[in-house]
Design an enzyme around this catalytic site. Sequence first.
Site, PDB file in Angstrom:
ATOM      1  N   ASP A  61      90.157  26.048  33.987  1.00 47.09           N
ATOM      2  CA  ASP A  61      90.858  24.942  34.669  1.00 47.09           C
ATOM      3  C   ASP A  61      90.215  23.601  34.332  1.00 47.09           C
ATOM      4  O   ASP A  61      90.901  22.591  34.184  1.00 47.09           O
ATOM      5  CB  ASP A  61      90.811  25.159  36.194  1.00 47.09           C
ATOM      6  CG  ASP A  61      91.741  26.274  36.641  1.00 47.09           C
ATOM      7  OD1 ASP A  61      92.803  26.443  36.025  1.00 47.09           O
ATOM      8  OD2 ASP A  61      91.395  26.979  37.605  1.00 47.09           O
ATOM      9  N   ASN A  66      93.461  17.071  40.425  1.00 47.15           N
ATOM     10  CA  ASN A  66      92.845  17.873  41.493  1.00 47.15           C
ATOM     11  C   ASN A  66      92.457  16.999  42.685  1.00 47.15           C
ATOM     12  O   ASN A  66      92.941  17.201  43.777  1.00 47.15           O
ATOM     13  CB  ASN A  66      91.570  18.560  40.992  1.00 47.15           C
ATOM     14  CG  ASN A  66      91.767  20.030  40.667  1.00 47.15           C
ATOM     15  OD1 ASN A  66      92.857  20.557  40.853  1.00 47.15           O
ATOM     16  ND2 ASN A  66      90.739  20.670  40.181  1.00 47.15           N
ATOM     17  N   ARG A  73      80.227   8.662  58.190  1.00 45.77           N
ATOM     18  CA  ARG A  73      78.875   8.596  57.619  1.00 45.77           C
ATOM     19  C   ARG A  73      78.450  10.009  57.254  1.00 45.77           C
ATOM     20  O   ARG A  73      78.597  10.939  58.054  1.00 45.77           O
ATOM     21  CB  ARG A  73      77.870   7.976  58.607  1.00 45.77           C
ATOM     22  CG  ARG A  73      76.466   7.865  57.995  1.00 45.77           C
ATOM     23  CD  ARG A  73      75.536   6.996  58.809  1.00 45.77           C
ATOM     24  NE  ARG A  73      75.771   5.580  58.652  1.00 45.77           N
ATOM     25  CZ  ARG A  73      75.317   4.839  57.629  1.00 45.77           C
ATOM     26  NH1 ARG A  73      74.633   5.390  56.657  1.00 45.77           N
ATOM     27  NH2 ARG A  73      75.558   3.551  57.587  1.00 45.77           N
ATOM     28  N   ASP A  76      77.786  12.673  53.444  1.00 49.11           N
ATOM     29  CA  ASP A  76      77.573  12.813  51.992  1.00 49.11           C
ATOM     30  C   ASP A  76      78.731  12.262  51.172  1.00 49.11           C
ATOM     31  O   ASP A  76      78.540  11.884  50.016  1.00 49.11           O
ATOM     32  CB  ASP A  76      77.393  14.295  51.626  1.00 49.11           C
ATOM     33  CG  ASP A  76      76.022  14.814  52.027  1.00 49.11           C
ATOM     34  OD1 ASP A  76      75.236  14.024  52.583  1.00 49.11           O
ATOM     35  OD2 ASP A  76      75.744  16.005  51.784  1.00 49.11           O
ATOM     36  N   THR A 117      93.167  23.991  46.367  1.00 46.40           N
ATOM     37  CA  THR A 117      92.466  25.279  46.229  1.00 46.40           C
ATOM     38  C   THR A 117      91.128  25.121  45.508  1.00 46.40           C
ATOM     39  O   THR A 117      90.443  26.107  45.264  1.00 46.40           O
ATOM     40  CB  THR A 117      93.362  26.278  45.453  1.00 46.40           C
ATOM     41  OG1 THR A 117      93.938  25.586  44.333  1.00 46.40           O
ATOM     42  CG2 THR A 117      94.463  26.842  46.317  1.00 46.40           C
ATOM     43  N   TYR A 153      87.884  21.949  45.051  1.00 46.25           N
ATOM     44  CA  TYR A 153      86.781  21.370  45.852  1.00 46.25           C
ATOM     45  C   TYR A 153      87.172  21.339  47.337  1.00 46.25           C
ATOM     46  O   TYR A 153      86.391  21.696  48.224  1.00 46.25           O
ATOM     47  CB  TYR A 153      86.527  19.946  45.330  1.00 46.25           C
ATOM     48  CG  TYR A 153      85.182  19.344  45.654  1.00 46.25           C
ATOM     49  CD1 TYR A 153      84.296  19.938  46.538  1.00 46.25           C
ATOM     50  CD2 TYR A 153      84.793  18.137  45.054  1.00 46.25           C
ATOM     51  CE1 TYR A 153      83.067  19.363  46.819  1.00 46.25           C
ATOM     52  CE2 TYR A 153      83.561  17.557  45.326  1.00 46.25           C
ATOM     53  CZ  TYR A 153      82.706  18.173  46.209  1.00 46.25           C
ATOM     54  OH  TYR A 153      81.490  17.593  46.478  1.00 46.25           O
ATOM     55  N   ASN A 154      88.404  20.915  47.611  1.00 37.72           N
ATOM     56  CA  ASN A 154      88.905  20.815  48.984  1.00 37.72           C
ATOM     57  C   ASN A 154      88.712  22.110  49.767  1.00 37.72           C
ATOM     58  O   ASN A 154      88.344  22.094  50.932  1.00 37.72           O
ATOM     59  CB  ASN A 154      90.393  20.438  48.923  1.00 37.72           C
ATOM     60  CG  ASN A 154      91.094  20.569  50.254  1.00 37.72           C
ATOM     61  OD1 ASN A 154      90.925  19.736  51.131  1.00 37.72           O
ATOM     62  ND2 ASN A 154      91.877  21.639  50.422  1.00 37.72           N
TER      63      ASN A 154
HETATM   64  P1  NAD Z   1      85.657  24.866  35.750  1.00 39.06           P
HETATM   65  O1  NAD Z   1      86.805  25.297  34.919  1.00 39.06           O
HETATM   66  O2  NAD Z   1      84.312  25.459  35.502  1.00 39.06           O
HETATM   67  O3  NAD Z   1      86.035  24.983  37.267  1.00 39.06           O
HETATM   68  C1  NAD Z   1      85.138  25.376  38.258  1.00 39.06           C
HETATM   69  C2  NAD Z   1      85.870  26.334  39.175  1.00 39.06           C
HETATM   70  O4  NAD Z   1      86.855  25.614  39.912  1.00 39.06           O
HETATM   71  C3  NAD Z   1      86.581  27.438  38.398  1.00 39.06           C
HETATM   72  O5  NAD Z   1      86.445  28.651  39.108  1.00 39.06           O
HETATM   73  C4  NAD Z   1      88.020  26.943  38.393  1.00 39.06           C
HETATM   74  O6  NAD Z   1      88.966  27.979  38.247  1.00 39.06           O
HETATM   75  C5  NAD Z   1      88.093  26.298  39.761  1.00 39.06           C
HETATM   76  N1  NAD Z   1      89.183  25.331  39.890  1.00 39.06           N
HETATM   77  C6  NAD Z   1      89.370  24.157  39.248  1.00 39.06           C
HETATM   78  N2  NAD Z   1      90.522  23.610  39.642  1.00 39.06           N
HETATM   79  C7  NAD Z   1      91.067  24.468  40.556  1.00 39.06           C
HETATM   80  C8  NAD Z   1      92.228  24.441  41.353  1.00 39.06           C
HETATM   81  N3  NAD Z   1      93.079  23.430  41.292  1.00 39.06           N
HETATM   82  N4  NAD Z   1      92.437  25.470  42.200  1.00 39.06           N
HETATM   83  C9  NAD Z   1      91.570  26.503  42.300  1.00 39.06           C
HETATM   84  N5  NAD Z   1      90.449  26.573  41.580  1.00 39.06           N
HETATM   85  C10 NAD Z   1      90.204  25.566  40.733  1.00 39.06           C
HETATM   86  O7  NAD Z   1      85.569  23.315  35.511  1.00 39.06           O
HETATM   87  P2  NAD Z   1      84.908  22.172  36.360  1.00 39.06           P
HETATM   88  O8  NAD Z   1      84.968  21.024  35.452  1.00 39.06           O
HETATM   89  O9  NAD Z   1      83.614  22.530  36.975  1.00 39.06           O
HETATM   90  O10 NAD Z   1      86.025  22.069  37.517  1.00 39.06           O
HETATM   91  C11 NAD Z   1      86.393  20.931  38.078  1.00 39.06           C
HETATM   92  C12 NAD Z   1      86.740  21.115  39.513  1.00 39.06           C
HETATM   93  O11 NAD Z   1      85.662  21.766  40.184  1.00 39.06           O
HETATM   94  C13 NAD Z   1      86.878  19.789  40.219  1.00 39.06           C
HETATM   95  O12 NAD Z   1      88.134  19.195  40.031  1.00 39.06           O
HETATM   96  C14 NAD Z   1      86.623  20.200  41.645  1.00 39.06           C
HETATM   97  O13 NAD Z   1      87.829  20.570  42.291  1.00 39.06           O
HETATM   98  C15 NAD Z   1      85.786  21.444  41.552  1.00 39.06           C
HETATM   99  N6  NAD Z   1      84.499  21.207  42.209  1.00 39.06           N
HETATM  100  C16 NAD Z   1      84.198  22.030  43.252  1.00 39.06           C
HETATM  101  C17 NAD Z   1      83.044  21.841  43.989  1.00 39.06           C
HETATM  102  C18 NAD Z   1      82.788  22.774  45.135  1.00 39.06           C
HETATM  103  O14 NAD Z   1      83.656  23.618  45.389  1.00 39.06           O
HETATM  104  N7  NAD Z   1      81.689  22.630  45.837  1.00 39.06           N
HETATM  105  C19 NAD Z   1      82.155  20.816  43.666  1.00 39.06           C
HETATM  106  C20 NAD Z   1      82.491  20.000  42.596  1.00 39.06           C
HETATM  107  C21 NAD Z   1      83.667  20.198  41.871  1.00 39.06           C
END
Ligand code: NAD
Length: 265
Positions: A51, A122, A149, A151, A162, A164-165
């Site tokens: 993704d 995203n 206030r 992070d 689905t 980060y959210n």
């Molecule tokens: P990546 O392809 O390694 O993605 C990391 C994980 O996030 C993978 O398992 C991927 O399938 C999943 N993912 C990405 N977009 C998704 C979506 N729309 N629905 C469900 N799963 C999804 O690449 P990356 O560059 O590390 O991914 C970027 C995304 O990682 C960011 O857009 C953000 O949403 C997410 N993120 C998550 C966290 C967290 O969950 N704590 C922190 C930072 C970023």
Amino acid sequence: MSDRKNVFLFYKKNDELEEKIQEIRKIGRKYDYRLVDHPDDANIIASFGGDGTFLQAIRKSGFREDALYVGVNDGRLGFYTDFNTNDPEKIEMALQSDQTEILKYPTLEVDVDGMQSFQCLNELSIRSQIIKTFAIDVYIDGLYFETFRGDGMVVSTPTGSTAYNRSLNGAIVDPKLNGMQLTEIASINNNQYRTLGAPLILNHDRELVLKIVQDGNDHPIIGADNEALSIRHSHEIKVKVSNKKIKTLRMKDNLFLHKVRRSFL
Ligand code: NAD
């Protein structure tokens, strides 16, 4: 799909993937698809990877509204990648049958201090870059709503819900609902600071303004999907649901609910 024939392939080169892509190139040639060297000349942009690679393909090619984006995963199923390098037969089937359909995904339009604007597929994320909290005044349609206030905060699209959210206990939103969701990253809630403390889903016609309180720690990192912006000092971030959408190709038997069930249940 049949009137689109110019294809740009977006991937990080490695020998194993190159071999698989050669196979897919052969299939493309069989159906008169042409490879182009620059995404601007393409009307199909295919990403090979996870993704994250799909998100980068869209960002690096400038969120083209007139192109069709196709996500091909490298073995692990993703949310934006409906095809698989290990299953070239399915790709061939998709090129010649009616098993696919074009989906339009909503994006966010973000403006920082009236100086820089960009889209997100995203989410937009704003996070402290040091081990210290920072504060954000939140306004919705011009109305002061709360002072956060902690992070940081994340504003996600329905398809981003689905990602980060979800890790922030945000709701998973059906992509048929057009709106955006605001979630908190570790808010402080006590007698001094108070926020909603729950995800907030807003309709597509709302305008969200996040004002970074200038109190010393006012250099947060701003992330657009998986890319950090090079903005060092920002005051005001406006977020709206964009009227520009991203077109993607997906298999008809791989619906959003299939993906949610497969990934999380
Ligand atoms: P990546 O392809 O390694 O993605 C990391 C994980 O996030 C993978 O398992 C991927 O399938 C999943 N993912 C990405 N977009 C998704 C979506 N729309 N629905 C469900 N799963 C999804 O690449 P990356 O560059 O590390 O991914 C970027 C995304 O990682 C960011 O857009 C953000 O949403 C997410 N993120 C998550 C966290 C967290 O969950 N704590 C922190 C930072 C970023």
